[in-house]
Design a protein around this motif. Structure first.
Motif, short mmCIF file in Angstrom:
data_model
loop_
_atom_site.label_atom_id
_atom_site.label_comp_id
_atom_site.label_asym_id
_atom_site.label_seq_id
_atom_site.Cartn_x
_atom_site.Cartn_y
_atom_site.Cartn_z
N ASN A 59 0.80 -1.23 0.00
CA ASN A 59 0.00 0.00 0.00
C ASN A 59 0.83 1.27 0.00
OD1 ASN A 59 -2.38 -1.53 0.14
ND2 ASN A 59 -2.17 -1.72 2.35
N GLU A 60 2.06 1.17 0.51
CA GLU A 60 2.90 2.38 0.62
C GLU A 60 4.17 2.31 -0.21
OE1 GLU A 60 3.01 3.82 4.96
OE2 GLU A 60 2.16 1.81 5.07
N GLY A 61 4.68 1.10 -0.42
CA GLY A 61 5.93 0.96 -1.18
C GLY A 61 7.15 1.25 -0.31
N TYR A 62 8.31 1.28 -0.97
CA TYR A 62 9.59 1.42 -0.28
C TYR A 62 9.77 2.85 0.26
CZ TYR A 62 14.60 2.10 0.25
OH TYR A 62 15.84 2.44 0.74
N GLY A 63 10.40 2.95 1.39
CA GLY A 63 10.87 4.24 1.89
C GLY A 63 9.85 5.02 2.70
N VAL A 64 10.14 6.30 2.86
CA VAL A 64 9.28 7.19 3.65
C VAL A 64 8.00 7.45 2.86
CG1 VAL A 64 9.09 9.45 4.75
CG2 VAL A 64 11.31 8.26 4.72
N SER A 65 6.85 7.21 3.48
CA SER A 65 5.57 7.38 2.78
C SER A 65 4.77 8.53 3.38
CB SER A 65 4.74 6.09 2.87
OG SER A 65 4.26 5.92 4.19
N TYR A 66 3.91 9.12 2.56
CA TYR A 66 3.03 10.18 3.05
C TYR A 66 2.09 9.61 4.12
CZ TYR A 66 4.71 13.13 -0.75
OH TYR A 66 5.51 13.87 -1.58
N GLY B 235 15.20 6.71 3.25
CA GLY B 235 15.04 8.13 3.55
C GLY B 235 16.01 9.05 2.86
N ILE B 236 17.11 8.51 2.31
CA ILE B 236 18.14 9.38 1.73
C ILE B 236 17.65 10.10 0.49
CG2 ILE B 236 19.32 7.65 0.27
CD1 ILE B 236 21.00 10.35 2.46
N LYS B 237 16.58 9.57 -0.15
CA LYS B 237 16.05 10.23 -1.35
C LYS B 237 14.66 10.84 -1.12
CE LYS B 237 18.64 7.76 -4.83
NZ LYS B 237 18.58 7.16 -6.15
N ALA B 238 14.20 10.83 0.13
CA ALA B 238 12.82 11.25 0.43
C ALA B 238 12.72 12.77 0.55
CB ALA B 238 12.33 10.56 1.69
N VAL B 239 13.14 13.50 -0.47
CA VAL B 239 13.16 14.97 -0.42
C VAL B 239 11.74 15.52 -0.26
CG1 VAL B 239 13.78 17.07 -1.69
CG2 VAL B 239 15.28 15.07 -1.80
N ASN B 240 10.82 15.08 -1.11
CA ASN B 240 9.45 15.61 -1.07
C ASN B 240 8.73 15.21 0.21
OD1 ASN B 240 9.87 16.70 -3.58
ND2 ASN B 240 8.97 14.97 -4.68
N THR C 247 10.06 17.12 3.20
CA THR C 247 9.58 18.50 3.09
C THR C 247 8.14 18.58 3.61
OG1 THR C 247 11.00 18.86 1.17
CG2 THR C 247 9.20 20.43 1.49
N TYR C 248 7.32 17.60 3.21
CA TYR C 248 5.92 17.50 3.65
C TYR C 248 5.85 17.37 5.18
CZ TYR C 248 1.25 15.26 4.08
OH TYR C 248 -0.04 14.93 4.43
N ALA C 249 6.73 16.53 5.74
CA ALA C 249 6.75 16.33 7.20
C ALA C 249 7.12 17.63 7.92
CB ALA C 249 7.74 15.24 7.56
N LYS C 250 8.07 18.35 7.33
CA LYS C 250 8.53 19.62 7.91
C LYS C 250 7.39 20.62 8.00
CE LYS C 250 12.77 22.21 7.62
NZ LYS C 250 13.81 22.76 6.77
N GLU C 251 6.56 20.63 6.94
CA GLU C 251 5.40 21.53 6.91
C GLU C 251 4.41 21.19 8.04
OE1 GLU C 251 4.02 20.90 2.95
OE2 GLU C 251 5.65 22.07 2.05
N ASP D 189 21.35 11.04 -3.74
CA ASP D 189 21.34 11.90 -4.93
C ASP D 189 22.12 13.17 -4.61
OD1 ASP D 189 20.07 10.51 -6.91
OD2 ASP D 189 18.06 11.19 -6.39
N ASP D 190 22.25 14.06 -5.62
CA ASP D 190 22.95 15.33 -5.41
C ASP D 190 22.21 16.19 -4.38
OD1 ASP D 190 24.77 14.53 -7.27
OD2 ASP D 190 23.81 15.56 -8.95
N ILE D 191 20.86 16.13 -4.43
CA ILE D 191 20.07 16.93 -3.48
C ILE D 191 19.69 16.03 -2.30
CG2 ILE D 191 17.92 18.22 -3.15
CD1 ILE D 191 18.06 18.82 -6.21
N LEU D 192 20.06 16.46 -1.09
CA LEU D 192 19.73 15.70 0.11
C LEU D 192 18.41 16.20 0.68
CD1 LEU D 192 23.25 15.61 1.84
CD2 LEU D 192 22.15 13.77 0.56
N PRO D 193 17.66 15.34 1.37
CA PRO D 193 16.38 15.78 1.95
C PRO D 193 16.60 16.79 3.08
CG PRO D 193 16.88 13.52 2.63
CD PRO D 193 17.92 13.90 1.62
N PRO D 194 15.59 17.64 3.37
CA PRO D 194 15.74 18.68 4.39
C PRO D 194 15.58 18.15 5.81
CG PRO D 194 13.56 18.83 3.42
CD PRO D 194 14.26 17.72 2.70
N ALA D 195 16.35 17.13 6.16
CA ALA D 195 16.30 16.55 7.50
C ALA D 195 17.17 17.38 8.44
CB ALA D 195 16.78 15.11 7.45
N VAL D 196 16.92 17.25 9.74
CA VAL D 196 17.75 17.92 10.75
C VAL D 196 19.18 17.38 10.68
CG1 VAL D 196 18.09 18.18 13.25
CG2 VAL D 196 15.81 18.35 12.28
N ALA D 197 19.28 16.04 10.51
CA ALA D 197 20.60 15.38 10.43
C ALA D 197 20.51 14.21 9.46
CB ALA D 197 21.03 14.90 11.81
#
Length: 572
Positions: free
Chosen positions: A120-127, A147-152, A155-159, A173-181
């Motif tokens: 139902n959710e697939g691999y990785g961080v899910s909405y 989680g290393i590619k869970a940019v979107n 970002t949603y969690a941060k909101e 990837d070149d762009i890392l997710p906006p995690a605290v660490a």
């Protein structure tokens, strides 16, 4: 199957160095050579290799963001925030969630764990997972083995006011997710001295840093090493360097005092009273933990791994064992079907890769089917099935070929992908499958080496039966634990003969139980050749033949050596 035997050459300098090292250590020059092949050149290095010390683990604060991660966890606990431990549904992810949850739970109670549903959710961080966190008042999510590619998603969690600490070991990837660490030794700006930790290993380093920062003595972490060993063995990461230390001590923990959950799995595997090895984890323990996420939900594996009551754990262990039986049936049916499709592919002999799509295949087993295809056809394989309106799948590779790079080459066709050298996951729109198949084949054809496309057995040393005595076998055991980077040594002996008592065994008479002699000693060596009964007619002609094999302890007679024969060839 016709294997090519690859004899590893040794230079005169290496020969000299291995003899010198063997003299210093009081071991056979053959074993000195094995150490040199592993980059171990001094007696001090050899002693560290034979007896890995927990004191030699790296300082966890050498990892980028570790200080920030520990500070954020301390802050969450100080403010009594709800913490969610989130991880992937495979062995590495579920052991990582269990490890971090178990350790923090000793000091803090406002904590929960979450494993996404594969279907139902697939691999990785899910909405859905983030929404669950928001609904239950979570302020901090610690995500493990993904989680290393869970940019979107992050970002949603941060909101929603939720912070993330990412503990991952997959290629970013070149762009890392906006995690605290972000704790990941594969970051481009990495400062950590060891880059091959498992996802659970990264979680362990985080807990090691948290313990150091809070004055918690290291011995409180030792009971968690059984989970790290299971993750390292199951995720096929190198068992050298820091992973060797963690696995060595993790195996000691498994064999002396495993956690209640692992004890239950050991029991359902029929491994009680047996000394458990990396091989037992890879073929018996790991697949059962994995089966939960493949057939039902990976959360059930975590439920088992954190269980404190043995009777409840045994009940959960038996349930997971049932999932594994279902998994085996699916695996067998799908592999047979996949093999049939491959044999009907046009131009198979000219292809360097295999890509199969079948919308009816079970998503939980496609990774195993991809592995089976690489084993049989010696080509990188991608197996895809349908999930809603997407083709989702798993890729597996052959020795030495980076399948992640091949998939990354096709990234413009994909909606998501992730993984490492030998295993990856990917998804795309169904209409992209033909173009992906073409581009993937094109990349593989251009980059794969000829020797990566057929079965090769790397032979570490040519020896005679007289070399194999009790001391040699005892010293060889010190090379454990075996795994990538420190594979079980393969030896070759030329011109051996049937002692006259070799015979076919097995339900379908598919194996050979051998008793062998060579010309250089009176030693009669016992051996087993699985699935090689086709050689028995030649063996019985009394002509000589060559064998390559690993040296095992006979599981029925303690202290007695048995050769596990990898291949047999008529002597030249």
């Amino acid at each position: 199957m016709n294997h090519k035997w690859n004899y590893r050459p040794i230079t005169p300098e290496e020969e000299q160095a291995s003899e010198q090292l063997a003299r210093e250590l009081g071991i056979s020059p053959i074993l000195g050579r094995l150490l040199i092949q592993r980059g171990i050149t001094t007696a001090t290095e050899a002693k560290s290799f034979f007896r890995p010390q927990l004191l030699d683990l790296h300082d966890p604060f050498l990892m980028n963001d570790m200080d920030i991660a520990v500070e954020r966890l301390n802050k969450a606990m100080g403010k009594k925030e709800r913490i969610l431990i989130y991880g992937d549904y495979d062995v590495d992810g579920t052991t990582a969630v269990a490890l971090v949850y178990k350790f923090i739970q000793q000091f803090y109670s406002n904590i929960d764990y979450y494993v996404p549903d594969r279907y139902n959710e697939g691999y990785g961080v899910s909405y859905r997972g983030i929404d669950y966190a928001a609904e239950t008042g979570v302020g901090l999510i610690i995500v493990l083995d993904c989680g290393i590619k869970a940019v979107n998603e992050i970002t949603y969690a941060k909101e929603k006011g939720i912070d993330f600490i990412v503990c991952d070991h997959h290629v970013p990837d070149d762009i890392l997710p906006p995690a605290v660490a972000i704790l990941n030794a594969k970051r481009a700006d990495n400062t950590y001295p060891y880059t091959h930790l498992s996802g659970c290993g990264v979680g362990f380093k985080f807990m090691q840093a948290f313990a150091l920062n809070n004055g918690i003595e290291f011995h409180h972490l030792i009971p968690l090493l059984d989970l790290v060993a299971v993750s390292v063995a199951s995720d096929i990461v190198p068992i050298m360097g820091e992973n060797r230390i963690l696995t060595y001590h993790g195996l000691r923990q498994i064999n002396s005092n495993p956690s209640v959950g692992l004890k239950a799995i050991i029991d359902v595997c029929g491994l009680t009273e047996k000394e458990i090895t990396v091989s037992d984890i890879v073929f018996k323990i790991g697949p059962r933990i994995n089966a939960s996420g493949r057939i039902q939900n990976g959360k059930e594996a975590v439920d088992l791994l954190i269980e404190k009551d043995l009777l409840a754990a045994l009940e959960k262990g038996n349930q997971i064992n049932q999932y594994n039986e279902t998994r085996k049936d699916l695996d067998k049916t799908m592999t047979e079907e996949a093999n049939r499709i491959v044999t009907e592919l046009k131009g198979l002999a000219d292809r360097r890769s295999i890509v199969l799509y079948n919308e009816d295949w079970h998503k939980g087993v496609i990774g195993i089917v991809a592995s089976r295809l690489t084993e049989v056809y010696y080509r990188p394989a991608v197996v895809l099935t349908r999930t809603d309106d997407m083709a989702t799948g798993s890729a597996r590779s052959v020795s030495g070929f980076d399948v992640y790079k091949a998939i990354e080459h096709c990234r413009d066709l994909l909606t998501s992908f992730g993984g490492h050298t030998y295993a990856a996951g990917l998804s795309m729109k169904i209409e992209q499958v033909p173009e992906f198949t073409r581009r993937f084949e094109e990349f593989v054809s251009e980059h794969i080496l000829p020797e990566q496309t057929f079965a090769v057995i790397d032979i570490d040393a040519e020896i005679d039966f007289k070399d194999i005595n009790a001391k040699f076998s005892s010293d060889l055991k010190k090379f454990n634990p075996f795994g990538p980077g420190n594979n079980k040594p393969i030896f070759c002996t030329h011109h051996v003969y049937d002692y006259g008592t070799s015979k076919v065994v097995g339900r379908d008479q598919e194996h050979i139980k051998l008793e062998l002699v060579d010309n250089k000693s009176n030693n009669v060596m016992n051996g087993i050749a699985f699935g090689q009964s086709s050689h028995v007619r030649y063996i019985k002609t009394k002509r000589s033949f060559d064998i390559c094999y690993s040296i095992e302890e006979n599981s029925h007679r303690k202290g007695e050596v048995q050769l596990q024969i990898e291949d047999i060839k008529p002597a030249e």
